[in-house]
Design an enzyme around this catalytic site. Structure first.
Site, mmCIF file in Angstrom:
data_model
loop_
_atom_site.group_PDB
_atom_site.id
_atom_site.type_symbol
_atom_site.label_atom_id
_atom_site.label_comp_id
_atom_site.label_asym_id
_atom_site.label_seq_id
_atom_site.Cartn_x
_atom_site.Cartn_y
_atom_site.Cartn_z
ATOM 1 N N HIS A 118 0.769 -1.301 -0.231
ATOM 2 C CA HIS A 118 0.152 -0.090 -0.054
ATOM 3 C C HIS A 118 0.880 1.311 -0.079
ATOM 4 O O HIS A 118 0.650 2.154 0.903
ATOM 5 C CB HIS A 118 -0.875 0.066 1.176
ATOM 6 C CG HIS A 118 -1.912 -0.990 1.044
ATOM 7 N ND1 HIS A 118 -2.484 -1.502 -0.055
ATOM 8 C CD2 HIS A 118 -2.822 -1.765 1.937
ATOM 9 C CE1 HIS A 118 -3.510 -2.485 0.105
ATOM 10 N NE2 HIS A 118 -3.491 -2.572 1.502
ATOM 11 N N HIS A 192 -9.653 2.108 0.495
ATOM 12 C CA HIS A 192 -9.596 0.893 1.414
ATOM 13 C C HIS A 192 -10.631 0.738 2.424
ATOM 14 O O HIS A 192 -10.547 0.539 3.554
ATOM 15 C CB HIS A 192 -8.359 0.930 1.804
ATOM 16 C CG HIS A 192 -8.035 -0.590 2.379
ATOM 17 N ND1 HIS A 192 -8.525 -1.456 3.165
ATOM 18 C CD2 HIS A 192 -6.711 -1.320 2.056
ATOM 19 C CE1 HIS A 192 -7.927 -2.697 3.190
ATOM 20 N NE2 HIS A 192 -6.718 -2.600 2.561
ATOM 21 N N GLU A 330 -11.339 -3.945 -2.940
ATOM 22 C CA GLU A 330 -10.499 -2.806 -3.450
ATOM 23 C C GLU A 330 -10.315 -3.099 -5.022
ATOM 24 O O GLU A 330 -9.490 -3.904 -5.212
ATOM 25 C CB GLU A 330 -9.136 -2.960 -2.650
ATOM 26 C CG GLU A 330 -9.253 -3.188 -1.105
ATOM 27 C CD GLU A 330 -8.246 -3.717 -0.560
ATOM 28 O OE1 GLU A 330 -6.989 -3.330 -0.736
ATOM 29 O OE2 GLU A 330 -8.494 -4.782 0.496
HETATM 30 C C1 GLA Z 1 -5.087 -5.378 1.774
HETATM 31 C C2 GLA Z 1 -4.092 -6.602 1.881
HETATM 32 C C3 GLA Z 1 -4.337 -7.227 3.090
HETATM 33 C C4 GLA Z 1 -4.123 -6.350 4.534
HETATM 34 C C5 GLA Z 1 -4.733 -5.113 4.279
HETATM 35 C C6 GLA Z 1 -4.697 -4.187 5.470
HETATM 36 O O1 GLA Z 1 -6.384 -5.860 1.944
HETATM 37 O O2 GLA Z 1 -4.267 -7.279 0.721
HETATM 38 O O3 GLA Z 1 -3.378 -8.101 3.266
HETATM 39 O O4 GLA Z 1 -2.808 -5.980 4.513
HETATM 40 O O5 GLA Z 1 -4.918 -4.366 3.254
HETATM 41 O O6 GLA Z 1 -4.708 -4.664 6.677
#
Ligand code: GLA
Length: 366
Positions: A118, A192, A330
């Site tokens: 991210h 997110h 997402e």
């Molecule tokens: C995304 C990732 C997960 C986790 C979340 C945040 O969805 O794919 O593995 O890291 O973000 O916690």
């Protein structure tokens, strides 16, 4: 499909702005609230561009806030779960925290084992965005802009990013992302939000009925990096082509579910040929009758079942957010695309414009 108004009343579409305090660095943060004529409300913070609350009606017209988050800025400053935030410069994982572009290898910040997750240590979710209320013909709109400087978290190029949130009277929260660069770079932006359609903090989401428009998904290794295979969902717990309860198969003895502790996978979305934007997913909460549809132009969507929520994050009203108390959808390019030549490209060059749209649409069912 009905677009119910909250208790049948007509609200006045409006946007309000309040001061939401300062970051530890002294930067001023604002909270904007967009309201549509049906009384739906989306509150957005200039910190991380996060959707802080999203109030939508159930089948009886009763509003509830359907996204996880915190009551105050503090929560977002300390947050490790990315609640509601804009994610960038590269959403999801980049393997070994590096990639090669035009023969040059770029080393990125490692913040997820050996990998970058991210956007790195200080992703777009930790940035203070500049906000401007803008005129939109189809609803209340807020423009957020941010300059991600050349070299930030290791990524090349000054990236000018613009995100527009629009809440319209069809009960859609539309997110338009765009970006330009002055050097060749990679970009993958998403939001997110963690949804619980019965209301944030009201138990698990395992009984929600999910449909995903995907015939394939991208299986991962133990670091949750795609192996580059596009695997058929047919005959696996990843087949959501027919509406199925999220929890129906989540504990099956399946290697991919075990690696991620549930669903945390990118789905390869079907596209309607010629259509600018296609339905990616539909979720129904049988308890309160709320329905969420996700529409996008993106090739992929990460479906994540909050496997890492462990009750340590205390959210709105002090409620501990426990494992599987929300799901994320997402929309994105596939994880680790910069290192996977067979995946659709995430490169952006000077003179080009990155542009993508995702819509979260709310309605109800009896
Ligand atoms: C995304 C990732 C997960 C986790 C979340 C945040 O969805 O794919 O593995 O890291 O973000 O916690």
């Amino acid at each position: 499909m009905s677009t119910l108004s909250a208790s049948g009343a007509t609200a006045k579409p409006a946007t309000t702005k309040i001061s939401w305090g300062k970051t530890p660095d002294g930067e001023q943060v604002y909270l904007y609230t967009l309201t549509n004529k049906n009384g739906l409300e989306a509150a957005i913070s200039t910190y991380g561009g996060a959707v802080v609350s999203l109030k939508v009606p159930d089948r009886d017209g009763k509003l509830a806030d359907v996204v996880l988050g915190y009551d105050s800025l503090d929560g977002y400053v300390n947050d490790k779960s990315y609640f509601g935030a804009i994610i960038g410069r590269y959403a999801n994982r980049i393997g070994h925290a590096e990639f090669t572009l035009d023969g040059k290898t770029y080393k990125l910040a490692k913040n997820n084992g050996e990998n970058t997750l991210h956007g790195g240590i200080k992703g777009f979710n930790k940035a203070v965005w500049t906000a401007k209320e803008i005129r939109a013909k189809d609803g209340q709109a807020l423009e957020l802009t941010y300059l991600s400087k050349d070299g930030e978290e290791g990524f090349p190029g000054n990236l000018h990013v613009r995100v527009i949130y629009t809440l319209n009277d069809a009960n859609e929260l539309k997110i338009d992302y765009s970006a330009t660069t002055d050097k060749n770079t990679v970009v993958n932006l998403t939001n997110h939000s963690y949804f619980n359609l019965s209301g944030a903090g009201s138990g698990d989401i395992l009984g929600d009925i999910l449909m995903i428009e995907a015939d394939k998904f991208t299986p991962v290794d133990s670091g949750l990096i795609p192996t580059a295979e596009l695997r058929d969902v047919a005959g696996t717990p990843f087949d959501f082509r027919k509406p199925t309860a999220i929890g129906a198969r989540i504990n099956e003895d399946n290697e991919q579910l075990k690696l991620a502790g549930g669903y945390d996978h990118n789905f390869v979305l079907r596209r309607k040929p010629g259509a600018p934007i296609s339905l990616a997913a539909r979720v129904v909460d049988p308890k309160r009758g709320r329905v969420l549809e996700v529409w996008t132009d993106q090739p992929g969507m990460q479906f994540y079942t909050g496997n890492f929520l462990d009750g340590s994050a205390h959210g709105k009203g002090g409620i501990a957010y426990t494992k599987r108390s929300a799901f994320c959808l997402e929309t994105q390019h596939f994880p680790d695309s910069p290192n996977k030549p067979s995946f659709p490209s995430t490169e952006l060059k000077p003179g080009e414009r990155y542009h993508t749209t995702t819509i979260y649409k709310f309605s109800t069912e009896k």
